[in-house]
Design an enzyme around this catalytic site. Structure first.
Site, mmCIF file in Angstrom:
data_model
loop_
_atom_site.group_PDB
_atom_site.id
_atom_site.type_symbol
_atom_site.label_atom_id
_atom_site.label_comp_id
_atom_site.label_asym_id
_atom_site.label_seq_id
_atom_site.Cartn_x
_atom_site.Cartn_y
_atom_site.Cartn_z
ATOM 1 N N HIS A 17 12.857 -23.130 -34.296
ATOM 2 C CA HIS A 17 13.996 -23.927 -33.821
ATOM 3 C C HIS A 17 14.609 -24.744 -34.954
ATOM 4 O O HIS A 17 13.897 -25.173 -35.869
ATOM 5 C CB HIS A 17 13.572 -24.913 -32.719
ATOM 6 C CG HIS A 17 13.211 -24.261 -31.419
ATOM 7 N ND1 HIS A 17 14.139 -23.988 -30.438
ATOM 8 C CD2 HIS A 17 12.025 -23.836 -30.938
ATOM 9 C CE1 HIS A 17 13.536 -23.419 -29.398
ATOM 10 N NE2 HIS A 17 12.242 -23.315 -29.678
ATOM 11 N N HIS B 125 6.594 -18.661 -24.223
ATOM 12 C CA HIS B 125 7.818 -19.257 -23.659
ATOM 13 C C HIS B 125 8.993 -18.280 -23.674
ATOM 14 O O HIS B 125 9.143 -17.484 -24.599
ATOM 15 C CB HIS B 125 8.168 -20.549 -24.384
ATOM 16 C CG HIS B 125 7.246 -21.677 -24.010
ATOM 17 N ND1 HIS B 125 6.996 -22.752 -24.820
ATOM 18 C CD2 HIS B 125 6.508 -21.868 -22.886
ATOM 19 C CE1 HIS B 125 6.144 -23.580 -24.207
ATOM 20 N NE2 HIS B 125 5.837 -23.059 -23.047
ATOM 21 N N HIS C 279 4.144 -17.017 -28.898
ATOM 22 C CA HIS C 279 3.667 -17.649 -27.666
ATOM 23 C C HIS C 279 4.567 -17.271 -26.501
ATOM 24 O O HIS C 279 5.580 -16.608 -26.667
ATOM 25 C CB HIS C 279 3.520 -19.168 -27.823
ATOM 26 C CG HIS C 279 4.809 -19.922 -27.927
ATOM 27 N ND1 HIS C 279 5.646 -19.836 -29.021
ATOM 28 C CD2 HIS C 279 5.414 -20.785 -27.068
ATOM 29 C CE1 HIS C 279 6.704 -20.611 -28.831
ATOM 30 N NE2 HIS C 279 6.597 -21.198 -27.648
ATOM 31 N N ASP D 220 6.529 -22.585 -32.304
ATOM 32 C CA ASP D 220 6.810 -23.970 -31.912
ATOM 33 C C ASP D 220 5.620 -24.892 -32.199
ATOM 34 O O ASP D 220 5.413 -25.881 -31.496
ATOM 35 C CB ASP D 220 7.150 -24.048 -30.413
ATOM 36 C CG ASP D 220 8.484 -23.404 -30.086
ATOM 37 O OD1 ASP D 220 9.196 -22.972 -31.006
ATOM 38 O OD2 ASP D 220 8.807 -23.326 -28.880
ATOM 39 N N ASP E 195 12.070 -18.442 -24.325
ATOM 40 C CA ASP E 195 13.013 -18.387 -25.453
ATOM 41 C C ASP E 195 12.415 -17.672 -26.667
ATOM 42 O O ASP E 195 13.081 -17.562 -27.702
ATOM 43 C CB ASP E 195 13.511 -19.798 -25.822
ATOM 44 C CG ASP E 195 12.401 -20.744 -26.262
ATOM 45 O OD1 ASP E 195 11.358 -20.811 -25.577
ATOM 46 O OD2 ASP E 195 12.571 -21.416 -27.297
ATOM 47 N N HIS E 196 11.191 -17.164 -26.522
ATOM 48 C CA HIS E 196 10.549 -16.397 -27.598
ATOM 49 C C HIS E 196 10.256 -14.960 -27.193
ATOM 50 O O HIS E 196 9.968 -14.132 -28.056
ATOM 51 C CB HIS E 196 9.250 -17.093 -28.032
ATOM 52 C CG HIS E 196 9.493 -18.493 -28.532
ATOM 53 N ND1 HIS E 196 9.413 -18.835 -29.850
ATOM 54 C CD2 HIS E 196 9.879 -19.618 -27.876
ATOM 55 C CE1 HIS E 196 9.728 -20.121 -29.988
ATOM 56 N NE2 HIS E 196 10.008 -20.618 -28.804
ATOM 57 N N HIS F 283 0.713 -26.376 -28.486
ATOM 58 C CA HIS F 283 2.010 -26.289 -27.783
ATOM 59 C C HIS F 283 1.801 -25.481 -26.503
ATOM 60 O O HIS F 283 2.231 -25.881 -25.422
ATOM 61 C CB HIS F 283 3.030 -25.649 -28.716
ATOM 62 C CG HIS F 283 4.370 -25.359 -28.104
ATOM 63 N ND1 HIS F 283 5.269 -26.346 -27.780
ATOM 64 C CD2 HIS F 283 4.957 -24.183 -27.770
ATOM 65 C CE1 HIS F 283 6.352 -25.779 -27.261
ATOM 66 N NE2 HIS F 283 6.188 -24.474 -27.243
HETATM 67 FE FE FE Z 1 10.713 -22.492 -28.270
HETATM 68 ZN ZN ZN Z 2 7.747 -22.918 -26.980
#
Ligand code: FE
Ligand code: ZN
Length: 259
Positions: free
Chosen positions: A169, A57, A55, A131, A59-60, A114
């Protein structure tokens, strides 16, 4: 045999490194940061052949440009329904991803909620779910909907019980604390809390988890259990008619009162 090992990133992200036993070609799932991935590839003398994104975001996906600069032939796979720069193969439900010269095959699952276009990768009993489903919990809703997330979790719950859940995570201990609010009398949950604390004190990851254990301890997968329903109704202060309503109440309860 497909091997998945965690590359820790930021505070609590796991970037998953995938390779065949004895293979030198690697793929990574959700590289939010390039530096730790490049270090690991160098250390193990691996060649990067693919980047799998769940996805949008940061942080990915943050590591994509730097990884591509170093490994221009690595193919970047990701969700068709999310705006992500640099994707080369767009994926949705039912698509397949072949890696490692065809030795590894992942099926793509749409798991929105999400985010609106979140996907998961499933193959050889390994599930990479970003996530969406976490060990002991589930993701928050950003720009998908609660109804989508509920149905996505139900879909993941249909996978074989021995499925290994590789989420993105290390939230397990925190999630299980909320699970214990919902089901203080759940013996499997109590045992899991003890084991999870021991892992964390030893600095060990608690991911992957096993779907069967999630079904016994993760309240977001247990909305059909009378104890979970009763706890959600008590918090909501009214009867809840469906699994989806119970799920909504649990998600709101955690968001508003737990963290
Ligand atoms: Fe994340
Ligand atoms: Zn995320």
């Amino acid at each position: 045999m497909l091997l998945a090992s965690p590359i820790p990133a930021f505070d609590d992200n796991y970037i998953w490194l995938l390779r065949r036993e004895n293979g030198l070609r690697a793929a990574v799932v959700d590289p939010g940061d390039a530096a730790p991935v490049l270090d690991r590839l160098d250390r193990d003398a691996l060649e990067l052949e693919a980047i799998l994104i769940t996805h949008k975001h940061w942080d990915h996906i943050g590591g994509i440009p730097e990884l591509k600069a170093r490994w221009p032939d690595a193919v970047v796979y990701g969700p068709a329904n999310e705006p992500i720069k640099g994707l080369e193969v767009l994926l949705a439900e039912g698509d397949e991803v072949l890696l490692h010269a065809g030795d590894t095959c992942f099926k793509v699952l749409d798991v929105p909620g999400h985010t609106e276009g979140h996907i998961a990768y499933y193959g050889e009993t390994l599930l990479f779910c970003g996530d969406t489903l976490f060990a002991g919990g589930c993701g928050r809703v950003f720009n998908g909907t609660l109804a989508q997330l509920y149905h996505s979790l139900r879909k993941l719950a249909e996978l074989p019980a021995h499925t290994l859940v590789y989420c993105a995570h290390e939230y397990t201990l925190d999630n299980l604390g909320f699970a214990a609010w919902v089901e203080p009398g759940n013996e499997a949950l109590k045992a899991r809390l003890v084991a999870t604390r021991q892992y964390r004190e030893a600095g060990e990851p608690t991911v992957p988890s096993v779907l069967a254990l999630e079904m016994l301890t993760n309240p977001f997968l247990r909305v059909d259990e009378p104890t979970v329903r009763a706890a959600a109704e008590k918090w909501a202060g009214k009867p809840l008619e469906s699994g989806e309503e119970i799920f909504r109440a649990l998600r709101a309860w955690k968001d508003k009162e737990y963290d």
